[in-house]
Each structure stands twice: as structure tokens, then as C-alpha cells.
Enzyme design. Structure first.
Site, PDB file in Angstrom:
ATOM      1  N   SER C 266       0.197  -1.722  -0.094  1.00 15.53           N
ATOM      2  CA  SER C 266      -0.112  -0.301  -0.223  1.00 15.53           C
ATOM      3  C   SER C 266       0.879   1.209  -0.031  1.00 15.53           C
ATOM      4  O   SER C 266       1.762   0.910   0.753  1.00 15.53           O
ATOM      5  CB  SER C 266      -0.179  -0.005   0.981  1.00 15.53           C
ATOM      6  OG  SER C 266      -0.972   0.974   1.438  1.00 15.53           O
ATOM      7  N   ARG C 306     -20.995  -6.511 -46.754  1.00 20.16           N
ATOM      8  CA  ARG C 306     -20.414  -6.051 -45.517  1.00 20.16           C
ATOM      9  C   ARG C 306     -21.241  -4.824 -44.456  1.00 20.16           C
ATOM     10  O   ARG C 306     -21.469  -3.349 -45.016  1.00 20.16           O
ATOM     11  CB  ARG C 306     -18.874  -5.330 -45.683  1.00 20.16           C
ATOM     12  CG  ARG C 306     -17.622  -4.924 -44.190  1.00 20.16           C
ATOM     13  CD  ARG C 306     -15.981  -4.372 -45.437  1.00 20.16           C
ATOM     14  NE  ARG C 306     -16.277  -6.020 -46.257  1.00 20.16           N
ATOM     15  CZ  ARG C 306     -15.359  -5.710 -46.846  1.00 20.16           C
ATOM     16  NH1 ARG C 306     -15.324  -4.637 -47.872  1.00 20.16           N
ATOM     17  NH2 ARG C 306     -15.539  -7.014 -48.070  1.00 20.16           N
TER      18      ARG C 306
END
Lengths: 400, 400, 400, 400
Positions: C266, C306
Site C-alpha cells: 500500500s 459488409r
């Protein structure tokens, strides 16, 4: 309205179920019909309210498929059953989306109203909880590991702030009428008024007034009013999911810091007291974001004057999301009303790891070459808690 | 900042890229360090701004894994490079989440600022488009089929209302500082102030002021500030996706009603003019809702004083969502700035199906046994268009 | 390849990053060019492999926006740099999607290969863990509450079965070449072969062989090959998320039954040992389902020859999903390799609540009016564990 | 089973509705009870099948909330109504999740069976369509713009390949029984068998046989069997969404190439023929991916021996997803059975832009300094079409 697949669903009562949506559609037709008659356009406005009911649901739903929505069938039913003067005027000028969207918004308004009432209850319960545990020592845990001390009051203040944020989002919502006709121009209505655009728009405003909805221009292809509602509903389940997580963790017997008012049983284990309310609220929190994302996808797929498919995707999604949110609201209220707290266990856990919990204080003392403070190393915990209580007080004064 | 996987990504410039996030973290540490020094708590505040840079990114990112976030490594680097008086005071009182969240919010603020500028451009372009085509006849199409006539102005007004709704959501956002220390109590800061809670909170307010962020109590476990930003970003892509759909449809050669300013080419087809901007904006609209739903899931998974995993899921999600939204914003601005309109094709299509488009009018005339109106059967189209223009004007006056 | 927003990203190395995708595109062009030359259609095949590199990425990415994808720019670059005989033949017959999709599939194949190697490591580690703890008593917990006794071996066998299910899904994947030309007909290729359809299809098969991909007809509008990959990747993160949850829970100090090999630190708390690997794996599990859902949405939005936007949405989504899955794979491997088990704590917890854990046995005894069994009330736990070990052994024999 | 919010829902009949799920739970209890009696463990097995019915749904659903699931209430009801010998043996050895999961899987098996039948119909219809239009010229369109010529047969072959891929995914599914008892060890069952683990496992296998489900070890915390089903269902809606998109586009009057068998009407426009089936199928395709992602999130949230909330999130999600998929299946079948094709319009559009459609051929001719081919420039279209037809034929031979 109960649902074997979603225990607790009946808590939502009739909110946004098929029946209330149908009733809302009839209310929309009624308001429009009344507006037409009051304006002297239709010769009369028949009473529609009791003409259709639950018994018509199946037929209307089945018939809806061929047109894609239930309004055509509903209008046919209303006209034929109303009979007499004005019957054929029902729905004149409107399109299906007007009726369907407006009815949906009206049902959502009622659901949100219920949510706000539940939240008021929750804010009250949280306020009591926070006050009672303003100084109750609790192990602050980050990433599951002890960090520094907190209080239960502060943790509950965090729950409260999430609930109040959601409440603010609900409060900011508007519930607009949808009245635009076939392609959003009110052309048919203007035709009915003999070309008087102001009168046509006036009819829309009058109808909104009758339905207690906001008068706005058509939003048939701009779905932000609905996605905003969806986002606000998810803000609710997020907030409740958060607090349910903490109850689930705290009710593990190895912690034993929190417990549900009454645990749920098991089909085979006599001793079991499951944190069922928390589990069911968590269930809502897991499923809600995906539903709200569907509303956004539908909104983004809007096209021309009405999208094929995207619009149709909204109805069930909103109904499901709203009903589940109401159910989770009621479950959360019940959970908070009876939440059990074990301050001794909390204190015991904190004291067991006191050196760890105050290691930061020790490190600061070393860094500063100054003695560490005495006490519980709670920093501004109480001050932050009081800030949250102040916000709650103000909110309750405004919204209750 | 360009990305082969996301053509156009460079339009977001440095917004919310790794480098700017790192710079924002340094700015947060600087502001805090300055606040500590100004308050007489730290002996001095070293200049941190140029101590780390792009060259440190890889090392910081790699080192971040062992602690889960890059702040520990950053603090070590800043302290060692700063040297001298105050160096060891850097970051004192804060936790990683303070620095990381605040830096993220600051970057998001900048991204939102850019979005609002793009939207101002878009509102200008849309206003011009709507004015120019207030009376341009267009086939109103619902569920892909001709409905009643509309105008291009009215359709563009619907685009505009979506954009303005998104703008309102962006405007309503707040960008709060995150300053709570290890478990949200500011305990270490209070320790540094010798137990003065008011002074500790004052440091937070001062830091917020220096960073031009909103001073608020810690929201480390209440993530609504971030989900609100996510929701507002998706409101943007929803609005742009909606208008891009209409451009994609309108630019089909069989319709030929709309065209992009300059179409995109093909690797093998010499004649191709693809509506690329619309395709790329659509791409953003398809992907954004899922990203925002992830932010909600992370918010709902919040637990205790910091969630394991849920918090870590936010950073890349927000960065990606914000950068894509900015890219889509710029592409939409370009699209609108040069959108080509073919009013003749629009009129031709409408006149080809004029009987269908006005069939509703005919039906009303029959119903009323009155002659149908003359003209284009546009109802309140112009009035609704003007309402939208009014809203745009007001918005531009307020926000430009 | 490191990423400040996604600590640990560098574990994916170059898999599916921009550089490797570019290299894969060049490899596709090379294979096609070679096939053309070998078939006597092109006069020669220039060596393309080293013609473009990381230094071209920015330019190619930026240029990609005007056409919507990077292939046009790449082809121009390759042709101009190759020079000489055959240079102008590069890419002849192909379309952008052929190159882009095939390159993407090839990169995905490599990523999946890496995943299978990681899973082999995990299966080995899990096998060792299960064997070592086949009889280690553990409190079976359902809905967070003690249920009946289990063993750590059995719980780990459940982790293992999830991992093996995911492995089966990865194994079942195919990696098809995409070669269809402008609209999926190979028309240009047939033109180049002088109308010989068989020869044209043979070129596709030959190219697939060169790239070690599966020869298939074009799937340019049927995206199931990609969604299957996405679904399999999420099956991986689901399985790892599941086991990470158990590590997160077990490493709470109040439980203390499991621990990560080395916890993360930490920025302010000296004692902290966070379960960081589990947190980071959880992060992947939270974000992956939304990414896979985007692939499905894109697949469902496929249209004509497409789709505009849906196709473009796939690239970054797949890259992100695959890279994160590889990162999570490596983190899980590390987690499992060093997972610490505290059998004493496990036993102590079980014995503390032994009456509850065996309450079902007592109830059965009462029901049957027969004495309860002696022993640990573990039922078929060992048998189920051995079944899982058998499956693992078979899998390892087949796949290692 | 009809639903006003989801027109067409009644097409799913009773599949995965509350009633059939309840019936499936009873069937599971019956099979288990029969297995216990046949093995000589229980003294007799009462007939349970008609003991509960639709009239009990509301009560069971409401009672389900307090325990989180409906099994406890169901067992109490069955035992009390069965009376007599063996009544108290009902459910002995099982846990709620055994009954609930197994019943869910059984309902899903039936839904998938229906899906496969619908797909067989679709494959037949598509085969006919493709054969009839093997040479029907169609404008190949990419990103909405004309590319090179294709045939309708080829485009439909792409639809077919998506449908067959989904069919393969459905075929690969397994439907496993869930029988593990309280914590997945079968401890209670082993207790009932007097410690005979082999006999206990035999009971599970026997029960699976009676229910025609796959016998497998417990998968109570490894949810891949369910996410695989979800993924396969979405593969279906993806495939149908794709073809519905093409119908929606083709049925625009400006194109007029395709039309639904019978269009849907409008509440105000007499001429309207909306492509409603396509719109409703699209609706399913928009909403399904989010539901499947929820199943993955629930799977990834699995923990210990049963997750709180994640498990509960699956039921409604799967029911909704499966029912909607069946509805979309039937709608797609109807759509394909009567799809109208206008070959003249297709040819006319292609010829209008013939120069563009064959510009690639011209460019190749210039490049090769050779004359372009004659004919329609269709490349391997027919060959690919025939490959798809072959696959369909093989599939139909195997699966019909």
C-alpha cells in the site's frame, strides 16, 4: 405479478406489469379523446376507462404481433366497445407510438414515485443507523484486508450517499408525453384542427396536463428520456448492491458483524440463516446494468422517423428493469429496517488487529519524530458522518 | 495516441491517455504538497511537475502490478527525484486511490470540456443545416417504410435535440476531488494536523481549489460520480449514432438524399465513396453502452472501504470510453460541417409516393367528410423545428 | 505493451498489440503474394516481411481513418517499398477485410495458443493442489453461510473443472482465413486466373496453408468465428474469476484459510498484504462479458456484404479482450503456483461450527431413526475429486 | 404466455415459462424419489406429477422470497399432498439447487430441441431460396455502397452459414443433471445409502437417466454448462438478426428487392406494410447479447459452494433469453418461408450501376493490359453457394 423466476417480484405490485400498461394506454386514449372533445373537434368523448381489462390482455398481446405493437388492436376494441357519439374519434390524430410511449412513461413515473417513497424510508433508516453507530468502531477494510479504523456510522454514511445520489437522479427525471402522430409532425392533428398548428400543439399540451406528464415536442427518435430513466434506475441498484455486499460480508459467521433481520432457510439444512435479502438485492445489481445498456443500444439505433426493432426492444427491457428495481427497493428497505449490528464483534476484530490498523499512525509518528495521537485514529470520520447526516436531513425535509 | 485498432483515435489527442493521466497524478501530488506546505505542515513543497515524464511510463506501469496500481511507484520516484526539503512529505496523508481517482476525474473533466466544445460546433452546424432545410421536403419513414411527409429540418431537429440532451447531461456533471486517505477518514491527515479535523478538511478543500475540482467528502466506495460521467458519455454516442444511422441510410445510392463531405476509398474498388465518418461514429455507438455498463457493475461491486477488482476495472474502461467519445465527437463535427444534402432527390422520392405519404390525410378527409387540406401535409413540422432552433440558440448563448 | 490503466498488461507481451497485428497483415499479404507467384499468376513475390515496422504504425493508423481501415495505406507502402518485379501484384485480388480479418484471426490463434499453455500450467498446479488437499477439511459455505463439510480438494476440483471447460472451448475453436475479395465472391481473383474458379479457390487454400489457418469459404458477414473466440475467452475469465473470488474470501484475516503467494503493498499502510493477483483477475472477469457482448452485437448488426460500423467495432474489442485474458491467465498461473493454504485454520473453522455443519446428518438420523454415520460427513467428496483429477490427467496427456 | 411487452411471445408456448419450470421441478423430485425407491432406500415413491399445478404458482413464488428460491415451499407442498408411504422421503438427500438447476436444464433442453426443429425448417427454406436464386444477380453492397456483383443465392448462403453455425453450437450442448446436495458432496445421499458412495453416485446416474439428462459430477459452482447454452442462444439471434437486417434494407421501397410475406399495418396509415417480422427478430438480436453477458457475470461471481445473488440472477435471465430466442426462431422461420424476392428490381439496380460494380474488373484489365472477362463478374459466387448447399444437405441428413 409474482414470478417463480424472480422471487420477491410481487413487491412491485402492478407497477409496469401488462395490466397497468394497458390501463395507461387507455388513459392516454381517454385524455386525448377528452382533449379533442373539449376543443370542440370531436363531438363527444366516450368513457373508455372500463372498456378493456385484464381479460383482453391475451388477445391484445397475440394480435400485437402482426403489427408489431398492441395499439391497433386496442383502438379497434375501444372504438367498437365505446359505440355511440365520439367512438370513431378515439385515437384520431395519434399514432401507435404516441399511445405506447406515453403510457410507458406514465407507468415509469409511477414506478419512480414508488422508488422515491422507498428511498425516503431508507434514508430514514440509514439516518437512525448512522446516528446509533456514529462512534461504533469498525475495522476499515480495503481489498479485503484491514486498513485503518473506521466507524459503522461512516460506512453507512457511504451507503447513504449512494442512495441519495440515486435519489437525486430520480428527482431530476422528467416524464414527457409523446404526441407526434405518424411521423412526428402532428400532421393529422393539424388536419383535424383545420390547419391550426397552435391549436394542434395546444391539444398536446392539454393531454399532457390531463395525464400529469411534461408537455414536450415529440421525442420519437431521441430516446434520451428513456435512457435517463434507465440510468437512474441502475444508479439505485448500484447503491443497494453496494450496501448488500457489505451485509453479505459482515454476516459471514467468521466476521459476524452484521446480520439480516431474519435469515432465509434451506431445504435441507435446519440451522441455515441465509442473508437472502442481500442476495436478492445483489441479483438485481448484477442484472440491471445490462438492461440499461440495452436501452442505450436501442437509442443509438434510432433511425429516420421510427426504428425497426430498436423501439420494440425498449418495452420489455424497461418493464423488467423498473419492476426489478422496485422489488430491490422494497427488499433494501426491509433489510435496513431490521439490520442487526454486533458492536462487540466489530470492536473485537478491530482490537485484534489494532497494531495493523494503526500502523499508519505509527509510521507518521516515526516520520515526524513526534508522538502518535491517542485514541482511535478515526480522523474526520465523525465529521464526514455528520456531513452525510446533514445531507440526509435536508433531503428528507425537501422530499418527504 | 493513434491506434491501428481504432482509426481516428488520435483525434482524442492526449486526453485520458497514459501520459496525461500520469501528469494528472503528479499534479494531484503537487497540489497536495503545496497545500501541506502552505498550511505550514510540510516544511516546503518541491516542484514535482517535471520530475517524471513519458520515459517513466513503462517502468511505472510494470511496477504497478505488484501493488495493483501505479501510485506507490510514482511516489517513490517523486520523493527520490525531488530530493531536498519537503521531498519526503510528498503524498503524506494520502492513499493511492486519492491520487488515482482525483487524477482520473481531472482527465475526465478535460475530456468533457473538449466534448462540450465539439458539441457547440455541432449545434452551430445543425442550426445552419436546419435553417437551410426548414422547408426541404423529405419522406418520413417509419420502420423503413414511407409514412407521412417531414422536412429535413425537422429530422435534423431531432438529431439536434439528442445532441442538446447529451450536452445538458455533460453540463450537469461534477468533477469531485477524492481525498480520504487509507480508509476514507483522512486519519493520517488529521494526524499531520495534530488532531485538527477542520484543518485537515481544509487541506482537502484547498487541494480541490488548486486542481479546479469540486471539494466533496470521500466517495471511494460510492462511485456514482464516475457512473454519471459514463452515462453522459454514452448519451453522446447515442445521439451521434442516431444521426449517423440516418446519414448511412440516406447515402445509399438508391436513396441518394444525403452524403458525407468526402467518402472513404477502398483497397480494390476505385469508385467507392464509403460513408466512413458515419461508420466510425456508429462503431463508437455500438461499443459505448457495454463500457458504461461495466462502470455500473464496478460501482455495484463496491464493498467495505475499497473493492478488490471492481475499482481496478474502472480505469481502462473510463479511459477507453472517454477517448472514443471524444473521437466520435470530432468525427461527428466533421460530418455535420460538410454534410451534403440533395433536396431534389428528397423531393423526387416524396413525390413518387405522394399518395402513400398523404393517405392519412385522405383517410381523415373521408372520416370527416370534409375536403383534405392543400399543401404538403407537414402539420407542425415547422413549429417543432423552430422550437428546436430556439433551444439551440439559448444553449449557444449560455455555453459558448 | 505495458499500460498504466491495466497493470500487468505487459504479461500479454506483443500478443494482439498494434505491432503484431501489423506484422500479421504483412504476413497475410506475403502469403497471398507468394501464392500468386507460385501459381504463376504474379511474375514474382517480393519479400515484404521487413518492409514495414513499428515506425510506420502512427502513420498507418492516422491514414486509416479516411478509409476506415489501415489496409489501403499498408498496401501502398508495401508496393512502393517493395519495388521491382511483383511489387504491383501485392494485394491483387484481395480486399481490406481479407487482410484485416485474416491477420486478426492469426493473432487470435497465437493468443489462444498462449492461453492453452497457461492453462496447462494451471491444470498442473491445480492437480498438485488437489492431490495435496484431497482430505483437507474445509467449511462448505453457501450464500456465505456454513453448510456441510467439504474438502479443499473438492473446492479446487470445482475450480479445475471450470478451467478445463474453458480449455475445451479453446480447443474447439477454429481459426479460418478470410479470403473473399471485395464482396465475398473472389471475383478479382477469378479474373486474375483467367476465369478459373477452381484455381482461384486453390489460391485461397494455399494461402491458408501458408498461414496455418483453416481454409474456409468467406465469412465476411457471418461473424460466428469471432464471437466463438470471444465466448471462449470469457469462459476463461469466468473460470479464473470464480477461483479468484474464493482466494479473496479465504484471504480475509478473519478467515485466513488461503493467501496469495505474495501480497501487494500500500502507498501508506506498511503492514498491508493485499491479494492483488486475485483483485486483478477479478477485474478481468468483471470487464470481459461486456466486451464479448459487443462482439455479438456487431455480429448481429452484420448486413449485406459488409456492415458499416459493426465490422469496425470488432478490432479493438477483440484485441482488448484477448490481451486482458492472456494477462489474467498469467496472473492466475502465478496465483495458483504459489497459493498458500492454512489447513489448521480450515480445520479450526470447521470444528468451531461442527454441529451446524453436520446438522443435516443429525436430521437424517432422526428421520431414519438410525444412528448417524461417524466421520467427517464428506459424502462423495473424494470420489468427485478423483473424477476431476482423472479428467485433468487425460487432458494433460492429450494437450501437453 | 403471451406478453404485451413482447409481441409474439406466445410462439414460445410453455417453454421455460413458470408453469413448465414448476412441472420440471416436480419431475426432478419424482425421478429422485423413484430412484430412491427403486434402490430400496425409500419405502415407496408417491406419484407427484399431478400434486401441484398452475394454481400453486403464485403461492410458491411468493413463499420463495423468504428462502430465496421456490424449492422449500414446493417440497413442503409435495410432502403434505402426497401423504402416505414415501411422502416424507421426497427430496431427501437433495438441496434446492439440485432441483432448481436440473429443472432449468431440462426446460432448456426442450427449448433447444424446439430451436433445432425451427432451424431445420429454416435450413430447408434457405436451401430452396438459394437454389431458386443461385444465379439471381444482386448488387453487392459494402458499407452501404455498391461494390461488385453478387447473387441473392450467395447472400442467402451467408445467412445459411450463420444459421448452421448456430445449429452446430446447439448440437454441441450438453444438458447435465445437477445432483450434489447441500455443498456438492452428496453427503446426505451417502448417509442415506449407509455410507455407500458408489450407490449414492448410482442414484444420481439413475436420476439423470430418468430425466434424459447427462450424468455429471456437480457443477454448482462451475456454471459453464449454462453460459454455453446462453452463448449458443445468442449465436442464433445473431444469425437471424443478420438476415433480418438484409430484409429490412431490401424492403425499403427505394430498393424494393425483398419483402416480407405479409407486412404489418399501422394505427393511422392505411397503406403501410411494415417489415414487422424482421423488426421483431431484430429486437431479439439487440437484447440477447446483454442477457448472455449477465450469465457470464453470474458465472464469474461464483464463490465457495454457492454464490449469493449470482445464482439467483440466472433463472429469469435464462428464461427470458430462451423464450425470446424461440420466438425469434419461429418468426424467422415464417419470414423465410414466405420471403418475396423481386429479381427484376435486383437486376435493374445492378445494371444501373454496372460500371461501378465492375470497375474493379476494368482496373484489373488495365493492370494486366489484358481484356476483361465477359459476363457478370461473379467470381466463385456459384461455387461458394454450392458449398453452402452441400453443408446444408449434410446437416439436414444428419439432423432431420
Amino acid at each position: 405479478v409474482s414470478d417463480l423466476f424472480w422471487p420477491g417480484a410481487e413487491r412491485a405490485g402492478g407497477l409496469l406489469d401488462q395490466e397497468s400498461w394497458l390501463a395507461a394506454m387507455v388513459a392516454v386514449e381517454q385524455a386525448w379523446s377528452d382533449a379533442l372533445a373539449d376543443a370542440g373537434i370531436a363531438p363527444a368523448s366516450p368513457v373508455l376507462t372500463d372498456l378493456v381489462g385484464p381479460g383482453d390482455l391475451t388477445r391484445l398481446a397475440v394480435d400485437a404481433e402482426s403489427c408489431g405493437n398492441p395499439v391497433i388492436g386496442l383502438v379497434a376494441l375501444l372504438r367498437s366497445r365505446a359505440g355511440g357519439l365520439g367512438a370513431e374519434w378515439v385515437h384520431r390524430g395519434l399514432t401507435s407510438q404516441d399511445v405506447l410511449d406515453t403510457a410507458l412513461v406514465r407507468c415509469l413515473r409511477d414506478a419512480v414515485s414508488r422508488l422515491r417513497a422507498e428511498i425516503a424510508t431508507q434514508v430514514g433508516a440509514l439516518t437512525d443507523l448512522i446516528r446509533a453507530h456514529r462512534d461504533t468502531l469498525l475495522t476499515g477494510r480495503t481489498l479485503t484486508q484491514p486498513a485503518t479504523p473506521v466507524t459503522l456510522g461512516l460506512r453507512a454514511a457511504s451507503w447513504l450517499s449512494g442512495v441519495l445520489d440515486a435519489a437525486d437522479d430520480l428527482t431530476a427525471l422528467t416524464f414527457p408525453v409523446q404526441l407526434g402522430g405518424a411521423a412526428g409532425t402532428l400532421a393529422a392533428v393539424v388536419e383535424l384542427t383545420g390547419g391550426d398548428v397552435v391549436a394542434a400543439r395546444g391539444l398536446a399540451v392539454d393531454t399532457a396536463r390531463r395525464l400529469q406528464l411534461a408537455p414536450t415536442p415529440p421525442w420519437h427518435t431521441n430516446r434520451r428520456p428513456l435512457t435517463r430513466i434507465g440510468d437512474a434506475l441502475v444508479a439505485c441498484t448500484d447503491a443497494w448492491g453496494h450496501l448488500a455486499n457489505d451485509v453479505l460480508i459482515g454476516s459471514r459467521p467468521e466476521l459476524g458483524e452484521l446480520a439480516e433481520p431474519a435469515g432465509g432457510g434451506s431445504s435441507t439444512l435446519p440451522h441455515k440463516r441465509n442473508p437472502i435479502l442481500s442476495a436478492l438485492v445483489t441479483r438485481a445489481a448484477i442484472t440491471a446494468p445490462a438492461l440499461a445498456s440495452t436501452l442505450h443500444l436501442a437509442a443509438a439505433a434510432s433511425a429516420e422517423e421510427r426504428a425497426a426493432g430498436a423501439w420494440h426492444a425498449e418495452w420489455a427491457t424497461l418493464s423488467t428493469l423498473a419492476r426489478r428495481t422496485v422489488t430491490a427497493a422494497a427488499q433494501t428497505s426491509e433489510l435496513l429496517a431490521g439490520l442487526r449490528v454486533d458492536p462487540e464483534r466489530m470492536a473485537a476484530h478491530a482490537h485484534t488487529r489494532w497494531a495493523d490498523l494503526t500502523a499508519e499512525r505509527t509510521a507518521i509518528a516515526e516520520f515526524r519524530a513526534a508522538p502518535p495521537s491517542a485514541g482511535e485514529y478515526l480522523g474526520a470520520a465523525t465529521a464526514f458522518t455528520d456531513t452525510a447526516l446533514d445531507r440526509a436531513r435536508t433531503w428528507l425535509e425537501t422530499h418527504r
